[in-house]
Design an enzyme around this catalytic site. Sequence first.
Site, PDB file in Angstrom:
ATOM      1  N   GLY A  13       1.179  -1.169   0.311  1.00  0.00           N
ATOM      2  CA  GLY A  13       0.195   0.243   0.221  1.00  0.00           C
ATOM      3  C   GLY A  13       1.022   1.300  -0.303  1.00  0.00           C
ATOM      4  N   HIS A  62      12.758  11.652  -3.800  1.00  0.00           N
ATOM      5  CA  HIS A  62      13.293  10.636  -4.544  1.00  0.00           C
ATOM      6  C   HIS A  62      14.586  10.030  -4.568  1.00  0.00           C
ATOM      7  CE1 HIS A  62      10.163   6.482  -4.094  1.00  0.00           C
ATOM      8  NE2 HIS A  62       9.282   8.096  -3.821  1.00  0.00           N
TER       9      HIS A  62
END
Length: 182
Positions: A13, A62
């Site tokens: 998730g 990221h």
Amino acid sequence: MQGFGKTVLVTGGARSGKSRHAQALAEAGAEAGAEAAGGHTLVYIATAQAFDGEMTERIARHRSERDERWRTVEAPLALAAAIAEADAPDGVILVDCLTLWASNLMLAEADAETAIAALLDAIGRVEGRLVLVTNEVGMGIVPDNAMARRFRDLAGMLNQRVAAAVETVDLAVSGLTIRMKG
């Protein structure tokens, strides 16, 4: 860290730790490849597109989590071609993520079936190591609109087909991972 096959899917998730786990697997695979082959390459294939400020910030975060060993390739649509081009016998490719790629295909009104078939072919042909990240989107409520249901169905079908094609599947939940296959 557990060993893994040449091809691995990491699913879970939102905010489950899947990207962190996938990056650790890729880096461990690169270290093993360097010892065996005398060198390695780490390629990050990014599928995200920055349509707003929040996504721009996510992409930057990221990127900051990867060091100088990584080369980034942006492939919001042509994922199979990017994998084929980046593949090397001593290399490791990390694709993050298939769910964003699926949404890109929908937004571009691309032929998802053809794109997925090309992806599965690329997975089957990879010579180096390949780590793919995806979101598990089918564990919540049924979406209230047709587009969201179409996306959920596309992502679920994509995840099933990729999971069947790879050697290893890991599930990330609450920062923990469970080996599901391999």
